[in-house]
Design an enzyme around this catalytic site. Structure first.
Site, PDB file in Angstrom:
ATOM      1  N   GLU A 243       0.900  -1.319   0.050  1.00  0.00           N
ATOM      2  CA  GLU A 243      -0.090   0.042   0.152  1.00  0.00           C
ATOM      3  C   GLU A 243       0.965   1.216  -0.046  1.00  0.00           C
ATOM      4  O   GLU A 243       1.468   1.608   0.945  1.00  0.00           O
ATOM      5  CB  GLU A 243      -0.920  -0.070   1.212  1.00  0.00           C
ATOM      6  CG  GLU A 243      -2.135   0.866   1.119  1.00  0.00           C
ATOM      7  CD  GLU A 243      -1.984   2.303   1.850  1.00  0.00           C
ATOM      8  OE1 GLU A 243      -1.315   3.261   1.262  1.00  0.00           O
ATOM      9  OE2 GLU A 243      -2.307   2.151   3.120  1.00  0.00           O
ATOM     10  N   CYS A 277      -2.458   8.081   4.071  1.00  0.00           N
ATOM     11  CA  CYS A 277      -2.448   7.986   2.484  1.00  0.00           C
ATOM     12  C   CYS A 277      -3.448   8.054   1.622  1.00  0.00           C
ATOM     13  O   CYS A 277      -3.288   8.504   0.604  1.00  0.00           O
ATOM     14  CB  CYS A 277      -1.926   6.329   2.629  1.00  0.00           C
ATOM     15  SG  CYS A 277      -0.622   5.829   3.554  1.00  0.00           S
TER      16      CYS A 277
END
Length: 469
Positions: A243, A277
């Site tokens: 990720e 994020c």
């Protein structure tokens, strides 16, 4: 006395080299973190290999029961964990911050423990019968970030343990105490050797990524580091879930109600002071409602207090480290120099202790400006004007990352049509960044690959095996 003193004492090394960890809000020392070595890593991996077969042998039901007890242990220590997290990471106790993160650890751990994963019948036609099962990988390496250090660690280790693996965790050098404390609490219930934290430098992380005894790496962090992990994992053909960096776009359609969406827009961008994020990092607004959206967002932003995380009134905190502070400050100054309009913020108080950068909204900015084109990862949101939906979609898709995105509209069908055109792993409608332990999450393009959460997240921590009769 701090609420976490006993917990901190339990993870403070009695010998060996240590590093002082400081509070990003004040610069004062919090505690000492161990500096683990490559030898410590080898010992952790050896212990994981020794403990894993018996853990696998328990089966899903017994492993889930242990993990549910571990979730209860987190709840028992929630106050101590939240206070330590607030001091080390900087995020406030209140709002969608420290207490929320500890609660998320409990929720995701319980979800991983209780999500069913049955064998799948692939063919049963009277002549051929085939089933698909998922077997443990063995030892999993979990390398985590500093922005959500506890919750993302749980995202990595909970499904790994549920699927019968052992885990070696490498936390960020910025937030090791939070992860050491979390794992200390978990290990009150988890069998010895299955879960170990190695709090070392980048050489330790690099060795974990290439170690032949580690069958999978889960990593959350920058795209550059993700690429390095891909290269170092190649010789042993490791499985990877990555990720990586994102620069999430939000598109506000002309039929949206600026006042109605302003609060959700703000928190989509400024959750964890922008250090997320999948935060909204560039906002495209149709020219017909551009000024109104800017006005309503500014009203919300002015009302969100920023300060020391231990103050119950604050909902925004400092940036976690000086390097990230400098990135945000430099990007905002470049935007100002280019002629962009600073609606709010952009004027940090140089005399204030800590890495506080004020909530900043930047309007009338070009799409190729670095504040738009680069991931700022902080409390500064560029707002870009557009005239046609085609133009907005083209700009949203122009970058080489695609973690998340959002579309904002009063017409759900119109929003769904636009959402389907966006190149991102998740596209939210009238919200942004709302992850759910039941719903798979992962990136597109250079935002990584592999899925976390839900059934797909469990499968990603297993090796598929077909039994064909």
């Amino acid at each position: 006395m701090e609420p976490y003193d006993a917990l901190l004492a339990s993870i403070t090394p009695k010998s060996g080299e240590t590093r002082t960890i400081t509070d990003p809000a004040t610069g004062t020392a919090i505690g000492e973190a161990p500096i683990h070595t490559l030898e410590d890593l080898e010992q952790a991996i050896n212990a994981a290999q020794a403990a894993q077969p018996a853990w696998d042998g328990l089966g899903h039901e017994a492993r889930s029961a242990v993990l549910l007890k571990a979730a209860d242990a987190i709840e028992r220590s929630a106050a101590e964990l939240a206070h330590l997290l607030s001091r080390e990471q900087g995020k406030p106790l209140n709002g969608l911050n420290a207490r929320f993160e500890v609660g998320g650890c409990v929720a995701w751990l319980r979800a991983a423990a209780t999500t069913p994963l049955e064998a799948q019948t692939l063919v049963d036609d009277g002549e051929t019968y085939a089933e698909l099962h998922y077997k443990p990988i063995g030892v999993v390496g979990a390398i985590g970030p500093w922005n959500w250090p506890m919750m993302i660690t749980i995202w990595q280790i909970a499904p790994a343990l549920r699927m019968g693996n052992a885990v070696v965790v490498k936390p960020s050098e910025y937030t090791p105490l939070s992860v050491l404390a979390l794992v200390k609490v978990l290990n009150e219930e988890i069998p010895e050797g299955l879960l170990t934290v190695v709090s070392g430098d980048r050489t330790v992380g690099a060795r974990l990524a290439e170690h032949p005894a580690v069958g999978k790496i889960m990593f959350t962090g920058s795209t550059a580091t993700g690429k390095a992990i891909i290269k170092s994992s190649a010789d042993t053909v490791k499985r990877l879930t990555l990720e990586l960096g994102g620069n999430d776009a939000g598109i506000v359609l002309p039929d949206a109600d600026p006042k109605a969406i302003a609060q959700d827009l703000f928190w989509g961008a400024f959750l964890n002071t922008g250090q997320t994020c999948s935060a909204l990092k560039r906002l495209y607004v149709h020219t017909d409602i551009y000024d109104a959206v800017c006005e309503e967002l500014t009203k919300v932003a002015v009302a969100a207090p920023m300060g020391n995380g231990l103050d119950e009134n604050n909902v925004l905190g400092p940036l976690q480290n000086k390097a990230q502070y400098d990135i945000v400050a430099n990007l905002v100054e470049a935007a100002r120099a280019s002629g962009a309009r600073i609606l709010l913020g952009g004027n940090p108080d140089a005399g204030q202790p800590g890495y506080f950068y004020p909530t900043t909204l930047v309007a009338d900015i070009e799409n190729d400006n670095p504040l738009v084109a680069e991931e700022q990862f902080g409390p500064a949101l560029p707002i870009i004007r557009y005239s046609t939906v085609d133009d907005a979609v083209e700009k949203a898709n122009a970058l080489d990352v695609g973690l998340g995105a959002s579309v904002w509209s009063s017409n759900r069908d119109a929003a769904r049509e636009v959402a389907a055109r966006i190149q991102a792993g998740t596209v939210w409608i009238n919200k942004h960044g709302a992850v759910d332990p039941r719903i798979p999450f992962g990136g597109a393009k250079q935002s990584g690959y592999g899925l976390e959460f839900g059934i797909e997240g469990l499968k990603a921590l297993g090796t598929p095996q077909v039994i064909n009769l």
